[in-house]
Write an enzyme that holds these catalytic residues in place. Structure first.
Site, mmCIF file in Angstrom:
data_model
loop_
_atom_site.group_PDB
_atom_site.id
_atom_site.type_symbol
_atom_site.label_atom_id
_atom_site.label_comp_id
_atom_site.label_asym_id
_atom_site.label_seq_id
_atom_site.Cartn_x
_atom_site.Cartn_y
_atom_site.Cartn_z
ATOM 1 C CB CYS A 1 -0.855 -0.050 1.367
ATOM 2 S SG CYS A 1 -2.126 -1.244 1.079
ATOM 3 C CD GLU B 1 2.478 -1.078 3.106
ATOM 4 O OE1 GLU B 1 1.950 -0.058 2.961
ATOM 5 O OE2 GLU B 1 2.645 -2.218 2.636
#
Length: 786
Positions: free
Chosen positions: A431, A433
């Site tokens: 997402c 990271e």
């Protein structure tokens, strides 16, 4: 534009029906039954991968240029019994559920019933994890205090770097053999363990080369039978590519894509990593091949674009493997989160945008596929032309690409101990990271329900939803005389629950290190070969464990409500407010109006609420960051939800900020629904007060109606918003450009809006594939205007 070839491949991919393939499970089952007990665990794992790559049914789809499927054909989805041994009931649920289904035939059920379940039911990692957790951990997990990523999937989050474009697997094997020769059995007590690990890596190299060789043989066989001279030539070219890579380093743009794809298949076939492996800085890896071939006259922009379009289809052909229970609730999607980075900086710190970067943007625009996810890395050096080209795609309304602040991402990695070159060559995955590509195992371990912990604090350690005493006794909230007393009680509960979570993490890490090594992934991850250690056992250069905080907007507004209304202005007593909450505000509408509409809220650039956000954020940061993991690294935080904000909301009753019981929390670091009333600049200024640089990633969603960002002025406004947020060191921002009216129509008439794609959290999905609660959450997000 898409060629006819690509149109057909895309249509096949989009229309493919996901189904359960038992090939992989059967190959793993055969290998374990043959070798378990006679070979060390790492070697056993490598032999299982080699067995699968040696026996799986191969597939070359008509017209494709990049070959390889995880299963027998597009959308064939394997199971991983060594991770999660599904019951026959699980299979039936997967087959029957309306959304995110997987068709399961009777033969698959027969294999599962007769072969897989008897052997794997008590051998799976899920069984070992749940058997080794304390009752305290299990109770917290069941109540939704936190989730556990590895309960059904392997450790995720790693990304390829440039080495696979410079070395073939014959070279990797040579490096492994030299490492074995250099082992010191006289002084190193771990030499035998290292030898076994290195042996397994060598076998894993054989596995991928076996796959390449088999595809070359199949392509030649198909060419011999092909009557169409054009298709015959293409098949012979595929055979040539697969005869060269993956054994050798790629020589051309096309071989580079094929090399990566074989690597990708082996990583996701070896184990089922949470947030699938991806090629990271694809534009920078491919540019030298592209530049050389263009100069030689053997490559055109159009040909490169078509090859990348074919490459995009390969990702979309691979649905995320099936999930059940809580794991499905925290990530209810077919998307497997392979996220391709474009732009950013080069290792020397100069701008990384190149010709391939713009081709990638064109491919994203043209293909409009859920997978792979895509993002652009924007630094102060990034040309405005590149940002605006990306935003032209964004405002078409399907949520890709997302946008990251390269300068902040690099600062995050430097602060976490990476070298400047490793940081510049890294980026983001999943997402949002952050990690050092090709060098770091940055493992998400689960989500933490920050608002739930306050709910328990306000009940003196009791969970009012489950009725269990999950927390510690921190005092009757009605007896607190100051806000500071309340917040100290919250911090004590936070400490208690993070203790439970981290202790569980340490057990799970050890289980994966000893029972579930990943020798193939270890081959391509610095410094696993030189260390003689597995990726899951701390062999990588950097090893980080993350706990993801969820609901920062909600917990801020809850604390703001208590501070403002109970302690500072005494508009309502603690007892009165908690009585209203217990009644779900029925009969207490005046109190709900007070706390919901007449109280400072996060997301409006109001220091009263934003200072509370900073305080609770730092309390969470201080509790998690620096706690050691079992691989020589530490725990850190990031702030993202996937779909867990919906699940977490469903286990929380009404809350003191006026939220009704069981409705979803805010996604990422976004404000609570309807709380942000001062426009998008108010949101980014509030979010910018968070110290993003001490995290491993934050997620911010914004929603606009299409008319607001229309035309050149609309595009400029969107670009200025991005640049302004990034000046505040914001990590990430993404946009839903869709009207509430359109979403409501789609919800009412789904058959007419089958192709409507929206941004959910760190990924996009078909709106009609989402359950109604999540659809409503997206509909209710604030529509911003400039």
């Amino acid at each position: 534009m898409m060629t006819e070839r690509v149109k057909k491949l895309r249509e096949q991919s989009v229309k493919a029906v996901p189904y359960i393939s038992m090939e992989r499970a059967a190959a793993v089952d055969r290998t374990y039954k043959k070798y378990e007990g006679s070979e060390p665990v790492p070697v056993l794992r490598a032999l299982a991968l080699k067995e699968f790559m040696s026996t799986k049914e191969l597939c070359i789809n008509d017209g494709e240029l990049i070959v390889g499927e995880r299963g027998e054909r597009p959308a064939a989805t394997p199971t991983y019994p060594e991770l999660c041994c599904h019951t026959i009931e699980d299979f039936q649920i997967m087959n029957d559920r309306e959304k995110i289904f997987f068709k399961v035939n009777e033969e698959a059920k027969k294999i599962q019933r007769e072969e897989i379940i008897p052997y794997w039911e008590n051998r799976s990692m899920r069984h070992h994890i749940l058997s080794n957790m304390t009752q305290e951990w299990k109770d917290c997990y069941a109540a939704g205090i936190f989730t556990e990523f590895m309960e059904q999937r392997g450790p995720g989050h790693t990304v390829a770097d440039g080495k696979i474009y410079k070395k073939g697997f014959l070279t990797f094997k040579e490096e492994i053999e030299k490492a074995i020769e250099n082992l010191d059995f006289y002084h190193d007590d771990e030499a035998l363990d290292k030898k076994n690990q290195l042996r397994s890596m060598s076998i894993a190299c054989d596995a991928i080369m076996t796959l390449g060789k088999r595809y070359a043989e199949l392509a030649r066989k198909m060419a011999d039978e092909e009557k169409d001279p054009v298709k015959k030539e293409e098949l012979l070219h595929i055979a040539e590519n697969c005869s060269w890579v993956p054994a050798n380093a790629p020589r051309t743009f096309e071989e580079a894509l094929q090399m990566y794809w074989f690597v990708h298949l082996c990583v996701i076939s070896e184990l089922n990593p949470w947030d699938a492996f991806n090629p990271g800085r694809l534009d920078q890896h491919l540019y030298p091949f592209y530049k050389k071939e263009v100069e030689e006259g053997t490559m055109t922009r159009e040909k490169a674009e078509e090859l990348l379009q074919c490459f995009w289809v390969k990702f979309n052909n691979q649905p995320a493997p099936p999930k059940v229970g809580v794991t499905l609730k925290e990530s209810g999607t077919y998307t497997d989160f392979a996220n391709i980075n474009s732009g950013g900086l080069k290792p020397d710190g100069s701008d990384g945008v190149n010709d391939v970067s713009y081709i990638v943007l064109d491919v994203i625009d043209e293909m409009k596929l859920l997978q792979p996810s895509s993002n652009v890395q924007i630094s102060k050096r990034t040309p405005q032309k590149f940002l605006k080209r990306a935003l032209k795609i964004v405002r078409k309304g399907w949520g890709q690409p997302s946008i990251f602040n390269t300068d902040t991402v690099i600062q995050e990695m430097l602060r976490a101990g990476k070298t400047i070159e490793d940081a510049r060559c890294g980026g983001t995955s999943g997402c949002v990271e952050t990690g050092a590509f090709g060098k770091e195992a940055y493992i998400l371990t689960g989500y933490m329900n920050l608002p739930k912990i306050l709910e328990i604090t306000l009940n003196n350690g009791l969970d009012p939803v489950s009725g269990q005493r999950l927390g510690i006794e921190t005092g009757n909230p009605a007896d607190f005389e100051t806000y500071e007393e309340l917040f100290e009680a919250y911090k004590k509960q936070l400490h208690h629950f993070i203790d439970i979570k981290v202790k569980g993490n340490r057990v799970i890490e050890r289980l994966y290190a000893t029972k579930m090594p990943v020798p193939f992934l270890s081959v391509i991850m610095d410094d696993c070969i030189s260390n003689g250690k597995d990726y899951n056992a701390g062999g990588a250069r950097y090893n980080t464990s993350y706990i993801q905080g969820v609901g920062i907007g909600n917990i801020t507004d809850m604390l703001s409500s208590l501070k403002y209304n109970v302690f500072d202005h005494k508009k309502v007593t603690m007892t009165e407010l908690l009585e209203a909450v217990k009644a779900n505000f029925e009969g207490y509408e005046d109190i709900q109006n007070l706390v919901k509409n007449k109280t400072p809220k996060y997301g409006n650039d109001e220091d009263y609420a934003d200072d509370i956000m900073k305080e609770v954020f730092h309390a969470y940061y201080d509790e998690v960051t620096g706690r050691p993991n079992g691989k020589g690294g530490v725990h850190r935080i990031n702030m993202l939800p996937t779909t867990c904000h919906v699940y977490f909301g469903s286990v929380i009753g009404a809350s003191v900020d006026g939220r009704k019981a069981y409705v979803p929390l805010a996604d990422g670091i976004s404000p609570s629904k309807g709380a942000d009333t001062n426009g998008p600049t108010g949101v980014i200024k509030s979010a910018g007060k968070m110290d993003h640089i001490i995290t491993g990633g934050t997620l911010l969603n914004q929603k606009f109606t299409p008319s607001i960002v229309d035309g050149e002025d609309g595009l400029d406004n969107l670009a200025h918003l991005v640049r302004s947020y990034f000046k505040l060191d914001g990590h990430h921002i993404q946009f839903n450009i869709v009207s509430k009216e359109t979403l409501l129509k789609a919800q009412k008439n789904p058959d007419e809006y089958k192709d409507l794609i929206v941004r959910v959290a760190g990924y996009s999905d078909y709106f009609c594939n989402l359950d109604k609660v999540l659809q409503n959450e997206i509909i209710e997000r604030t529509e911003q205007t400039f």
